[in-house]
Write a protein that holds these residues in place. Structure first.
Motif, PDB file in Angstrom:
ATOM      1  N   ILE A  29      -2.992  46.172  48.794  1.00 38.82           N
ATOM      2  CA  ILE A  29      -2.587  47.172  47.840  1.00 38.82           C
ATOM      3  C   ILE A  29      -2.766  48.575  48.131  1.00 38.82           C
ATOM      4  N   GLU A  30      -3.864  48.900  48.772  1.00 38.06           N
ATOM      5  CA  GLU A  30      -4.064  50.303  49.204  1.00 38.06           C
ATOM      6  C   GLU A  30      -3.000  50.759  50.038  1.00 38.06           C
ATOM      7  N   GLY A  31      -2.308  50.038  50.602  1.00 38.62           N
ATOM      8  CA  GLY A  31      -1.257  50.414  51.583  1.00 38.62           C
ATOM      9  C   GLY A  31      -0.079  50.529  51.053  1.00 38.62           C
ATOM     10  N   LEU A  32       0.173  49.961  50.029  1.00 42.33           N
ATOM     11  CA  LEU A  32       1.294  50.385  49.148  1.00 42.33           C
ATOM     12  C   LEU A  32       1.353  51.737  48.550  1.00 42.33           C
ATOM     13  N   GLN A  33       2.155  52.648  48.814  1.00 41.00           N
ATOM     14  CA  GLN A  33       2.114  54.054  48.299  1.00 41.00           C
ATOM     15  C   GLN A  33       3.417  54.250  47.401  1.00 41.00           C
ATOM     16  N   ASN A  34       3.200  54.180  46.232  1.00 48.23           N
ATOM     17  CA  ASN A  34       4.107  54.349  45.161  1.00 48.23           C
ATOM     18  C   ASN A  34       5.322  53.332  45.628  1.00 48.23           C
ATOM     19  N   ALA A  35       4.961  52.006  45.928  1.00 48.82           N
ATOM     20  CA  ALA A  35       6.104  51.168  45.839  1.00 48.82           C
ATOM     21  C   ALA A  35       6.838  51.008  44.494  1.00 48.82           C
ATOM     22  N   PRO A  36       8.235  50.897  44.434  1.00 48.54           N
ATOM     23  CA  PRO A  36       8.866  50.540  43.313  1.00 48.54           C
ATOM     24  C   PRO A  36       8.362  49.572  42.246  1.00 48.54           C
TER      25      PRO A  36
ATOM     26  N   ALA B 273      13.591  44.776  36.860  1.00 51.63           N
ATOM     27  CA  ALA B 273      13.794  46.157  36.825  1.00 51.63           C
ATOM     28  C   ALA B 273      13.726  46.755  38.274  1.00 51.63           C
ATOM     29  N   THR B 274      12.890  46.513  39.074  1.00 56.89           N
ATOM     30  CA  THR B 274      12.759  46.883  40.420  1.00 56.89           C
ATOM     31  C   THR B 274      14.195  46.567  41.257  1.00 56.89           C
ATOM     32  N   LEU B 275      14.450  45.061  41.023  1.00 59.38           N
ATOM     33  CA  LEU B 275      15.537  44.518  41.653  1.00 59.38           C
ATOM     34  C   LEU B 275      16.887  45.469  41.333  1.00 59.38           C
ATOM     35  N   ARG B 276      16.867  45.529  39.829  1.00 64.34           N
ATOM     36  CA  ARG B 276      18.274  46.430  39.602  1.00 64.34           C
ATOM     37  C   ARG B 276      18.501  47.814  40.384  1.00 64.34           C
ATOM     38  N   ASN B 277      17.148  48.162  40.421  1.00 61.46           N
ATOM     39  CA  ASN B 277      16.944  49.778  41.052  1.00 61.46           C
ATOM     40  C   ASN B 277      17.348  49.761  42.711  1.00 61.46           C
ATOM     41  N   VAL B 278      16.880  48.626  43.097  1.00 66.77           N
ATOM     42  CA  VAL B 278      17.247  48.303  44.808  1.00 66.77           C
ATOM     43  C   VAL B 278      18.671  48.017  44.905  1.00 66.77           C
ATOM     44  N   GLN B 279      19.211  47.232  43.877  1.00 65.13           N
ATOM     45  CA  GLN B 279      20.647  47.017  43.968  1.00 65.13           C
ATOM     46  C   GLN B 279      21.526  48.430  43.798  1.00 65.13           C
ATOM     47  N   GLN B 280      20.968  49.177  42.613  1.00 63.16           N
ATOM     48  CA  GLN B 280      21.904  50.317  42.595  1.00 63.16           C
ATOM     49  C   GLN B 280      21.765  51.414  43.807  1.00 63.16           C
ATOM     50  N   TYR B 281      20.670  51.463  44.538  1.00 60.24           N
ATOM     51  CA  TYR B 281      20.455  52.428  45.599  1.00 60.24           C
ATOM     52  C   TYR B 281      21.025  51.721  46.738  1.00 60.24           C
ATOM     53  N   ARG B 282      21.238  50.402  46.777  1.00 64.27           N
ATOM     54  CA  ARG B 282      22.183  50.053  47.983  1.00 64.27           C
ATOM     55  C   ARG B 282      23.514  50.445  47.713  1.00 64.27           C
ATOM     56  N   SER B 283      24.126  50.217  46.515  1.00 66.94           N
ATOM     57  CA  SER B 283      25.656  50.480  46.377  1.00 66.94           C
ATOM     58  C   SER B 283      26.037  51.706  46.281  1.00 66.94           C
TER      59      SER B 283
END
Length: 156
Positions: free
Chosen positions: A77-84, A146-156
């Protein structure tokens, strides 16, 4: 029983540590490297509080020996830096006491990486590997979606 030096790839850094062959990765992360994000819960792989990422797969660090992690990429968890997913956990209030939260976040992070189009069934299946007695899973599911929606919006 003696210890010997092993080298691990932790959160993008090479770290050397003395460990016994019987030391779990959870023990080495917490006690030898000071990375206390992975939590000791049941210590038999049931609760998921110690979940980390090893080569892209969620792994319960209480079930893995430290020597098994050599030549693998380990992310805590310390290695995730502001992951969505971290942002969504905050926005959806997907935690209460917080003890199990790092394990949930690591599991959810791997889910999102491996299943960017995850269905409700896939999400529920993944969440079965972690146990939380403080809250329901509804908020955690909302954070994932919500994260999945944001990832899909980013890809399209």
């Amino acid at each position: 029983m003696g210890s010997h030096e092993i080298t691990l790839q932790i959160n993008g850094e090479e770290r050397s540590v003395h460990a016994r062959n019987t030391d779990t990765l959870l023990y080495v992360l917490r006690e030898k490297l000071g990375l206390t994000g992975a939590k000791p819960g049941c210590l038999n792989g049931d609760c998921g509080a110690c979940t980390i990422d090893v080569d892209g797969q969620p792994m319960k660090s209480c079930l893995m020996l430290a020597v098994e992690a050599m030549n693998k990429k380990v992310t805590t968890i310390e290695g995730l830096q502001n992951a969505p997913i971290q942002t969504q956990f905050i926005e959806k209030f997907a935690f209460q006491c917080g003890y199990c939260t790092p394990g949930f976040i690591m599991n959810c992070h791997s889910l999102i990486q491996q299943h960017p189009n995850a269905t409700d069934t896939v999400i529920k299946d993944w969440l079965e590997s972690n146990i939380c007695r403080c809250t329901g899973y509804k908020e955690i599911e909302e954070a994932i979606k919500a994260t999945l929606r944001n990832v899909q919006q980013y890809r399209s």
